[in-house]
Motif scaffolding. Sequence first.
Motif, PDB file in Angstrom:
ATOM      1  N   PRO A  42       0.910  -1.022  -0.081  1.00 47.29           N
ATOM      2  CA  PRO A  42      -0.024  -0.018  -0.025  1.00 47.29           C
ATOM      3  C   PRO A  42       0.819   1.219  -0.056  1.00 47.29           C
ATOM      4  O   PRO A  42       1.905   1.295   0.665  1.00 47.29           O
ATOM      5  N   VAL A  43       0.343   2.171  -0.964  1.00 45.16           N
ATOM      6  CA  VAL A  43       1.302   3.566  -0.978  1.00 45.16           C
ATOM      7  C   VAL A  43       0.042   4.756  -0.549  1.00 45.16           C
ATOM      8  O   VAL A  43      -0.662   4.804  -1.450  1.00 45.16           O
ATOM      9  N   GLU A  44       0.575   5.415   0.528  1.00 50.64           N
ATOM     10  CA  GLU A  44      -0.350   6.682   0.668  1.00 50.64           C
ATOM     11  C   GLU A  44       0.352   7.897   0.164  1.00 50.64           C
ATOM     12  O   GLU A  44       1.572   7.908  -0.010  1.00 50.64           O
ATOM     13  N   THR A  45      -0.448   8.760  -0.552  1.00 46.38           N
ATOM     14  CA  THR A  45       0.125  10.143  -1.132  1.00 46.38           C
ATOM     15  C   THR A  45      -0.130  11.276  -0.374  1.00 46.38           C
ATOM     16  O   THR A  45      -1.241  11.581   0.012  1.00 46.38           O
ATOM     17  N   ILE A  46       0.901  11.735   0.153  1.00 44.06           N
ATOM     18  CA  ILE A  46       0.649  13.174   1.033  1.00 44.06           C
ATOM     19  C   ILE A  46       0.759  14.300   0.241  1.00 44.06           C
ATOM     20  O   ILE A  46       2.065  14.443  -0.284  1.00 44.06           O
ATOM     21  N   ARG A  47      -0.310  14.907  -0.449  1.00 45.18           N
ATOM     22  CA  ARG A  47      -0.270  15.951  -0.902  1.00 45.18           C
ATOM     23  C   ARG A  47       0.594  17.206  -0.785  1.00 45.18           C
ATOM     24  O   ARG A  47       0.307  17.394   0.390  1.00 45.18           O
ATOM     25  N   GLN A  48       1.356  17.868  -1.765  1.00 42.67           N
ATOM     26  CA  GLN A  48       2.133  18.711  -1.427  1.00 42.67           C
ATOM     27  C   GLN A  48       1.901  19.895  -2.422  1.00 42.67           C
ATOM     28  O   GLN A  48       1.858  19.689  -3.733  1.00 42.67           O
ATOM     29  N   PRO A  49       1.427  21.006  -1.926  1.00 46.17           N
ATOM     30  CA  PRO A  49       0.748  22.161  -2.877  1.00 46.17           C
ATOM     31  C   PRO A  49       1.812  22.401  -4.082  1.00 46.17           C
ATOM     32  O   PRO A  49       1.375  22.789  -5.188  1.00 46.17           O
ATOM     33  N   LYS A  50       3.108  22.674  -3.591  1.00 48.18           N
ATOM     34  CA  LYS A  50       3.955  23.484  -4.667  1.00 48.18           C
ATOM     35  C   LYS A  50       5.186  22.522  -5.256  1.00 48.18           C
ATOM     36  O   LYS A  50       5.360  22.575  -6.251  1.00 48.18           O
ATOM     37  N   GLY A  71       9.993  14.893  -2.632  1.00 50.44           N
ATOM     38  CA  GLY A  71      10.002  15.594  -3.945  1.00 50.44           C
ATOM     39  C   GLY A  71      10.688  16.839  -4.169  1.00 50.44           C
ATOM     40  O   GLY A  71      10.594  17.602  -4.904  1.00 50.44           O
ATOM     41  N   ASP A  72      11.380  17.251  -2.965  1.00 53.15           N
ATOM     42  CA  ASP A  72      11.900  18.487  -2.938  1.00 53.15           C
ATOM     43  C   ASP A  72      13.250  18.767  -2.126  1.00 53.15           C
ATOM     44  O   ASP A  72      13.746  19.858  -1.642  1.00 53.15           O
TER      45      ASP A  72
END
Length: 398
Positions: A57-65, A158-159
């Motif tokens: 299972p993979v959870e996505t933690i949304r990041q606005p930028k 991602g950053d």
Amino acid sequence: MSASSESQITAWLATQQDAMVALLREIVDIDSGSYNKPGIDAVGDAVRRFLTGHGIPVETIRQPKHGDCLRATVMRDGGEAGTGSRSNIGGNVVLMGHRDTVFPDGEVARRPFTIRDGLARGPGVADMKAGLVMNCFILAAFAKFGGAPAPLIGLFTGDEEIGSPEGRAVIEADARRARAVFNSEPGRVSGNVVTGRKGGVFMQMRITGKAAHSGGSFTEGISAIEELARKIQAIHALTDLPRGITLNVGLVRGGQSVNTIAPWAEGEIDLRYIDPADRDDAVAHIGRIVEQSFVPGTKADLTINGEFLPMTQSAPAKKLFELYVKAAADSGFATAGESTGGCADSGFTAGVGAPTICAVGPVGGKAHTPDEFLRLDSLVPRAQASARAILRLPTTGL
Ligand SMILES: [Zn+2]
């Protein structure tokens, strides 16, 4: 842990080199510079497809930028994902990696993934798409053979290359509950891992002067560029190599035309330090230099754009390192620890007290340049070494 699970997992990993290279090719051939959110999320889609294909299972933690954070979980064998603290047996093991690169859009078209003489090349191939691939296969191996000895979390952020402005909070939240963190930045060309990293503060100074025609009304102007030049000299003079403190103004901009006294100028400052106690002092010193007007009439301000904490080796981190060295030897390679001035997310995890080891990823070099390379023959052994180390973590905590 049973002896068979270690041999099953390492034997399976030994058969996966071609599959690892295929996934590596797929994600290297996606432009994912730190400011290219769609590209970083496309790399995330490929990672998610691979992991869910292995039942993880993979959870996505949304990041606005910036790029979204992915969080994959492989349960403890026969148990639930842990929510416990580091001090009990339920503490998680975290595998960490970043999906962004330092390269601009179009880099993949110019120099896509290639293999020659056992070396893979392409933007971000070592830093750190190979590390992402390695983490994917370690997670898959544990999922395939009945679960991990402790809940195993794969974080794909991602950053990182710009200081993890959004990823940091996600990383620190997991690190607080972790009994060990493995960061899969590229292994050094020597085969070494990284046990110490400098802290870094990235700052920007903006200077205002007054425009005037440099021929017709010279004395009415106030040169922001001259002020910048003087500030740069004062800031660079704070460098103290024996203490490991370095200052670099790496970017400058300013001025309007060759025949105008410059009305504005700005510079970007990179401070690096080893001792956490040096950080505030150096930043305050820079602040005073920016505040001071060397050229009367100029004004300036300073902002902090990003920051990494130093990674220092705690006693539990030293035990983790020693355990890894043995796991590496049993996986066919020798490794030692070294320090570097480069910053990474491992500084954040060490900063919240998680036993951390860095640069356990596949071996590569020349990161951040067109000559970046990855040693393909290191993919399997480095994956095996981390898997062995995970299996051998003491159940009572480090
Ligand atoms: Zn990196």
